[in-house]
Design an enzyme around this catalytic site. Structure first.
Site, PDB file in Angstrom:
ATOM      1  N   LYS A 159       0.883  -1.171   0.000  1.00 23.81           N
ATOM      2  CA  LYS A 159       0.000   0.000   0.000  1.00 23.81           C
ATOM      3  C   LYS A 159       0.920   1.219   0.000  1.00 23.81           C
ATOM      4  O   LYS A 159       1.026   1.964   0.976  1.00 23.81           O
ATOM      5  CB  LYS A 159      -0.910  -0.045   1.226  1.00 23.81           C
ATOM      6  CG  LYS A 159      -2.285   0.531   0.955  1.00 23.81           C
ATOM      7  CD  LYS A 159      -3.259   0.175   2.027  1.00 23.81           C
ATOM      8  CE  LYS A 159      -4.394   1.166   2.087  1.00 23.81           C
ATOM      9  NZ  LYS A 159      -5.128   1.383   0.848  1.00 23.81           N
TER      10      LYS A 159
HETATM   11  C1  LIG Z   1      -6.182  -0.583  -4.285  1.00 21.38           C
HETATM   12  C2  LIG Z   1      -6.959  -1.131  -3.143  1.00 21.38           C
HETATM   13  N1  LIG Z   1      -7.504  -2.354  -3.242  1.00 21.38           N
HETATM   14  C3  LIG Z   1      -8.223  -2.899  -2.243  1.00 21.38           C
HETATM   15  C4  LIG Z   1      -8.447  -2.216  -1.057  1.00 21.38           C
HETATM   16  C5  LIG Z   1      -9.247  -2.839   0.029  1.00 21.38           C
HETATM   17  O1  LIG Z   1      -8.417  -3.159   1.119  1.00 21.38           O
HETATM   18  P1  LIG Z   1      -8.971  -3.225   2.603  1.00 21.38           P
HETATM   19  O2  LIG Z   1     -10.119  -4.181   2.610  1.00 21.38           O
HETATM   20  O3  LIG Z   1      -7.831  -3.759   3.398  1.00 21.38           O
HETATM   21  O4  LIG Z   1      -9.363  -1.860   2.986  1.00 21.38           O
HETATM   22  C6  LIG Z   1      -7.900  -0.937  -0.907  1.00 21.38           C
HETATM   23  C7  LIG Z   1      -8.102  -0.169   0.324  1.00 21.38           C
HETATM   24  O5  LIG Z   1      -7.293  -0.224   1.203  1.00 21.38           O
HETATM   25  C8  LIG Z   1      -7.137  -0.390  -1.966  1.00 21.38           C
HETATM   26  O6  LIG Z   1      -6.611   0.837  -1.849  1.00 21.38           O
END
Ligand SMILES: Cc1ncc(COP(=O)(O)O)c(C=O)c1O
Length: 307
Positions: A159
């Site tokens: 991330k």
């Molecule tokens: C690109 C992306 N995909 C998927 C997610 C979903 O992740 P999470 O369920 O951990 O929030 C996020 C958000 O964090 C994201 O930024």
């Protein structure tokens, strides 16, 4: 979406006033995207304010740091405690939480390892990301003309701040075209994910979601949805599927911290199922929000109560 100010921000080991949590213009991350972050939510539940998925979010933060070779000078336990304390100290009942590790001032070189790794935790009030309406009736989305980055370009499992330049293109295009969100394809043309959320498709009673190899971020809520769906007896397949699977789906929904569990009612103006929230999506939402609100027992230990 302006950020509503809270009182305190945790910055490099201490609480500072919101307006005083600043960085220098030479901060490496500003120039090269050398930051990693997390997004969590705290909910007002029957058991008090509770953070969803604290442990897996903190683990993913450390995984991101490992990939970017950033040495975070804190342990996961210290980071978790600081996250809880940031919510508590700001007196927030429900909020969004943004831990952010970034490469500070030190070098103009691309190799950031000689710059210090700095760390902040921000928490602030936050409502529905795609609207209250969206949670109940679904949102209209498009398949983006932007691809999710190929696996040998950016590290999609991190991330990392820099990865979100790609997500920015997707959301800007969707907004300009009159859609709530864009779904990207991966480098091979298979469905990947939304700009900030994972995607699920229900087709003939089976639930499909793109696998880790489809350039997705491994969402914490993606994992939770898979667990809930399997516990309810649904078959869940993590496998690649093509764009047109979206058009013939009986139901589609997103999962993510920001979107929670949000149904998709159309893709590229093609109606999905009956054009609203589907029954399997509703069942998953009921379980998901039931646990979060404290109406259902938290048997998985997903919630951390903020004392
Ligand atoms: C690109 C992306 N995909 C998927 C997610 C979903 O992740 P999470 O369920 O951990 O929030 C996020 C958000 O964090 C994201 O930024």
């Amino acid at each position: 979406m302006a950020i509503p100010k809270a009182e305190w921000i945790w910055h490099n080991g201490q609480f500072v006033k919101w307006d005083e949590a600043n960085v220098h213009i030479t901060t490496h991350a500003l120039h090269y995207g050398s930051s990693v972050f997390e997004g969590l939510r705290a909910y007002e539940s029957k058991n008090g304010t509770a953070i969803l998925g604290l442990e897996p979010h903190v683990r993913r933060l450390f995984d991101s740091c490992r990939i970017l070779r950033m040495d975070l000078p804190y342990s996961p336990e210290e980071v978790s405690a600081a996250i809880v304390e940031t919510v508590r100290r700001n007196g927030l009942k429900s909020c969004y939480i943004r831990p952010l590790a970034y490469k500070g001032s030190g070098t103009i070189a691309l190799d950031a390892r000689n710059s210090p790794t700095e760390f902040a935790i921000i928490a602030f009030d936050f409502g529905r990301y795609l609207g209250e309406e969206g949670i109940e009736n679904g949102v209209d989305v498009m398949v983006s003309s932007w691809r999710r980055m190929a696996p040998d370009t950016h590290a999609g499992l991190t991330k990392a701040g820099g990865n979100y330049v790609n997500s920015g293109y997707v959301t800007m295009e969707a907004a300009d075209m009159g859609f709530m969100e864009g779904i990207t394809l991966d480098i091979n043309g298979h469905v990947s994910e939304g700009s900030g959320e994972n995607v699920f498709v229900v087709y003939r009673g089976v639930i499909y979601t793109p696998p880790v190899g489809a350039s997705i971020l491994l969402g914490v809520n993606r994992g939770y949805v898979i667990s809930l769906a399997r516990e309810m007896g649904y078959e869940v397949r993590e496998e690649t599927f093509p764009r047109e699977m979206l058009y013939i789906a009986d139901e589609i929904f997103f999962s993510g911290t920001a979107v929670e569990v949000t149904p998709v009612r159309s893709v590229d103006r093609i109606q999905i199922g009956s054009g609203g929230r589907g029954p399997i999506t509703k069942r998953i939402q009921d379980q998901f929000f039931g646990i979060i609100r404290g109406d259902l027992p938290d048997t998985h230990g997903w919630m951390t109560i903020v004392k």
